[in-house]
Design a protein around this motif. Structure first.
Motif, PDB file in Angstrom:
ATOM      1  N   GLY A  17      57.077  24.088  42.523  1.00 50.22           N
ATOM      2  CA  GLY A  17      57.537  22.977  41.719  1.00 50.22           C
ATOM      3  C   GLY A  17      59.055  22.939  41.728  1.00 50.22           C
ATOM      4  O   GLY A  17      59.691  23.190  42.748  1.00 50.22           O
ATOM      5  N   HIS A 146      57.360   8.081  37.934  1.00 45.21           N
ATOM      6  CA  HIS A 146      58.054   9.324  37.627  1.00 45.21           C
ATOM      7  C   HIS A 146      59.243   8.989  36.718  1.00 45.21           C
ATOM      8  O   HIS A 146      59.381   7.858  36.250  1.00 45.21           O
ATOM      9  N   ASP A 209      55.781  13.694  42.800  1.00 47.53           N
ATOM     10  CA  ASP A 209      55.981  13.626  41.358  1.00 47.53           C
ATOM     11  C   ASP A 209      55.626  12.249  40.783  1.00 47.53           C
ATOM     12  O   ASP A 209      56.272  11.242  41.088  1.00 47.53           O
ATOM     13  N   GLU A 229      50.529  16.302  44.198  1.00 44.45           N
ATOM     14  CA  GLU A 229      51.119  17.322  43.345  1.00 44.45           C
ATOM     15  C   GLU A 229      50.132  17.719  42.247  1.00 44.45           C
ATOM     16  O   GLU A 229      49.280  16.924  41.836  1.00 44.45           O
ATOM     17  N   THR A 231      51.380  19.837  39.267  1.00 46.27           N
ATOM     18  CA  THR A 231      52.380  20.669  38.614  1.00 46.27           C
ATOM     19  C   THR A 231      51.841  21.413  37.398  1.00 46.27           C
ATOM     20  O   THR A 231      52.251  22.542  37.119  1.00 46.27           O
ATOM     21  N   ALA A 240      52.743  17.302  31.043  1.00 50.24           N
ATOM     22  CA  ALA A 240      52.726  16.624  32.340  1.00 50.24           C
ATOM     23  C   ALA A 240      53.126  15.164  32.184  1.00 50.24           C
ATOM     24  O   ALA A 240      53.951  14.636  32.955  1.00 50.24           O
ATOM     25  N   HIS A 245      54.397  14.041  35.643  1.00 52.12           N
ATOM     26  CA  HIS A 245      53.647  14.779  36.646  1.00 52.12           C
ATOM     27  C   HIS A 245      52.142  14.635  36.446  1.00 52.12           C
ATOM     28  O   HIS A 245      51.673  14.145  35.410  1.00 52.12           O
ATOM     29  N   HIS A 267      53.031  21.631  44.860  1.00 49.53           N
ATOM     30  CA  HIS A 267      54.037  21.453  43.807  1.00 49.53           C
ATOM     31  C   HIS A 267      53.582  22.189  42.556  1.00 49.53           C
ATOM     32  O   HIS A 267      53.450  21.627  41.470  1.00 49.53           O
TER      33      HIS A 267
END
Length: 312
Positions: A17, A146, A209, A229, A231, A240, A245, A267
């Motif tokens: 990440g 994002h 992302d 991803e 994360t 998140a 994310h 990620h």
């Protein structure tokens, strides 16, 4: 670990990440596609990772950056210098959202490499935007959600028609009439589908992302291989959302519902072990009734694009 081989495959150069760890380098993903290569989101240290992976820089024709955060693009200067060493004076296009153009230009200038770099910005729209032709396949992008403008990328191969010699002979269609039938779809009462098989082209999708949003499913819809991803774990879903994310469960669910064949999760935040995220994603696939294969990527993995399917 190599999951497959062939001319179309993903080489995973880094999977961390925002912060690299002892086991995971910053982001970096190289897609080999019919003799050319596209490098996605090269973070810091990717030049060295390329050496470990045996990646040849002369085959890289373009770099695709999803957004301007440095863990997704700080490796650009090193990659450019490697390219200048391997083939001085070559041309390269860097793609990214329009918001990232100034930042990407700056990284290219810092490199001071003997590479003719063109930075091409693309609008972050809620629809597919043409990006480039990659060995006859269409590379497109669309906006994600994002904290800064971000793009998801999709590479789509055109479908193919394969004729049956026996069916053509039985229908009495030969020579130029074969091409006419393909163009018009029907000839003397014979339909194209009666004497041929339609094979869908392969699709690769790349999503970094982003919060969960409809665009994620649209970018990865029907993908043979999709990189998403993951994360956060589901227990941190509020975090998140706040940081822009996906959780592993969200990635698994959206991939299953979108018909993704192989999902590569990456990620990974330093706070988790990959096994936990893999379990969450697989459980989400099962709950959605999907058949998506889930792979939690490790640095230097090589994942083959699944073989083409038949009619579709």
């Amino acid at each position: 670990m190599t999951l497959g081989s062939g001319p179309r495959e993903l080489v995973v150069l880094g999977t961390a990440g925002a912060v690299p760890t002892r086991e995971r380098n910053h982001n970096g993903y190289l897609l080999r596609w019919d003799g050319t290569s596209v490098l996605f989101d090269p973070g810091e240290g990717i030049q060295r990772q390329m050496l470990h992976a045996g990646v040849s820089s002369p085959r890289i024709e373009r770099i695709c950056v999803t957004h301007r955060h440095n863990d997704h693009c700080l490796g650009v200067p090193g990659v450019l210098n490697r390219m200048a060493q391997d083939r001085p004076g070559r041309e390269l296009t860097i793609h990214g959202p329009q918001d990232a153009v100034e930042h990407l230009h700056g990284l290219a200038v810092v490199a001071q490499a003997n590479v003719r770099v063109r930075v091409q910005g693309h609008p972050a729209l809620q629809e597919e935007v043409p990006v480039a032709d990659v060995a006859g396949s269409a590379l497109t992008a669309r906006a994600l959600d994002h904290r800064v403008p971000a793009l998801g990328y999709r590479l789509t191969e055109p479908g193919h028609v394969t004729f049956s010699r026996e069916a053509l002979a039985a229908a009495g269609i030969t020579g130029p009439d074969v091409g006419r039938l393909q163009r018009e779809g029907e000839l003397r009462g014979v339909r194209l589908e009666d004497v041929s098989t339609r094979r869908r082209g392969q699709v690769f999708a790349f999503v970094m992302d982003t919060r969960l949003c409809p665009a994620v499913g649209e970018v990865v819809a029907g993908a043979d291989l999709a990189v998403l991803e993951c994360t956060f774990a589901e227990r941190d879903v509020d975090l998140a959302r706040a940081r822009g994310h996906l959780t592993a469960a969200q990635a698994g669910d959206v991939a299953a519902r979108a018909g993704v064949r192989t999902l590569v999760l990456t990620h990974v935040s330093a706070r988790y072990r990959g096994e936990e995220l893999g379990r969450e994603a697989r459980a989400a696939v099962a709950a959605a009734g999907g058949r998506t294969t889930v792979h939690v990527a490790q640095d230097l993995d090589v994942v083959a694009v699944p073989p083409r399917r038949g009619r579709g």
